[in-house]
Scaffold this active site. Structure first.
Site, PDB file in Angstrom:
ATOM      1  N   VAL A  59     -57.893 110.139  57.886  1.00 46.36           N
ATOM      2  CA  VAL A  59     -56.917 110.630  56.913  1.00 46.36           C
ATOM      3  C   VAL A  59     -56.610 112.108  57.156  1.00 46.36           C
ATOM      4  O   VAL A  59     -55.456 112.531  57.103  1.00 46.36           O
ATOM      5  CB  VAL A  59     -57.397 110.379  55.467  1.00 46.36           C
ATOM      6  CG1 VAL A  59     -56.428 110.984  54.450  1.00 46.36           C
ATOM      7  CG2 VAL A  59     -57.552 108.882  55.201  1.00 46.36           C
ATOM      8  N   CYS A  60     -57.628 112.895  57.465  1.00 49.60           N
ATOM      9  CA  CYS A  60     -57.431 114.322  57.718  1.00 49.60           C
ATOM     10  C   CYS A  60     -56.549 114.551  58.949  1.00 49.60           C
ATOM     11  O   CYS A  60     -55.680 115.425  58.956  1.00 49.60           O
ATOM     12  CB  CYS A  60     -58.770 115.021  57.900  1.00 49.60           C
ATOM     13  SG  CYS A  60     -59.837 114.938  56.454  1.00 49.60           S
ATOM     14  N   SER A  61     -56.771 113.757  59.966  1.00 42.46           N
ATOM     15  CA  SER A  61     -55.977 113.847  61.184  1.00 42.46           C
ATOM     16  C   SER A  61     -54.518 113.484  60.901  1.00 42.46           C
ATOM     17  O   SER A  61     -53.594 114.189  61.326  1.00 42.46           O
ATOM     18  CB  SER A  61     -56.570 112.927  62.253  1.00 42.46           C
ATOM     19  OG  SER A  61     -55.854 113.026  63.446  1.00 42.46           O
TER      20      SER A  61
END
Length: 166
Positions: A59-61
């Site tokens: 999700v962060c990527s």
């Protein structure tokens, strides 16, 4: 008080919740060359601050890549991604993902950003997923503390807020 969960379990956020209309606190973090950066380094620009727990997660990527793509379309907006990742890990991730249109900052040394923006997760020493839009006068115009850290933020609302900030 913001209620946030990580994998459905409540976590404790250190620092005070920020709200629209608040003056954005200045902070210190490190860029990918280990140089200290502060909010005041971006004075006169609109800032879209994308906060992620760890750049090496899915999700962060996705979140960081999305804001990198959108940054190309925004006028006078500096996109910042802040995490507790080491600057070296951020730099490696940037190179692998060919991210050039946003700045990545590491809060690992002092957790100064995390505490001042109320996103430092006490139990994990990670930052809670959140978005802050700060206008050119350093007033907060948009805030999203994502209630479940593993969920995506509302990209469209954050981008609209950045476009409408002055």
């Amino acid at each position: 008080m913001v209620n946030v969960t990580f994998k459905q379990k409540p976590v404790t956020l250190i620092g005070s919740e920020l709200k629209v209309g608040d003056q954005a606190p200045d902070f210190k973090a490190l860029d990918n060359d280990l140089e200290e950066k502060m909010l005041s380094d971006y004075k006169g620009k609109i800032k879209l601050i994308s906060v992620v727990p760890s750049i090496d997660t899915g999700v962060c990527s996705i979140q960081t890549n999305r804001f990198n793509e959108e940054a190309k379309k925004l006028d006078n907006v500096q996109v910042l991604t802040i995490s507790m990742d080491l600057p070296f890990a951020q730099k490696r991730w940037r190179e692998v993902n060919q991210v050039e249109d946003l700045n990545m900052l590491s809060d690992h040394r002092d957790a100064d950003f995390g505490e001042k923006y109320g996103v430092l997760i006490k139990e994990l020493r990670l930052l809670a997923r959140s978005i802050f839009v700060v206008d050119s006068n350093d007033k907060i115009t948009y805030v999203e503390y994502v209630s479940e850290v593993s969920d995506h933020p509302d990209y469209d609302k954050a981008l609209e807020a950045a476009k409408n900030a002055q």
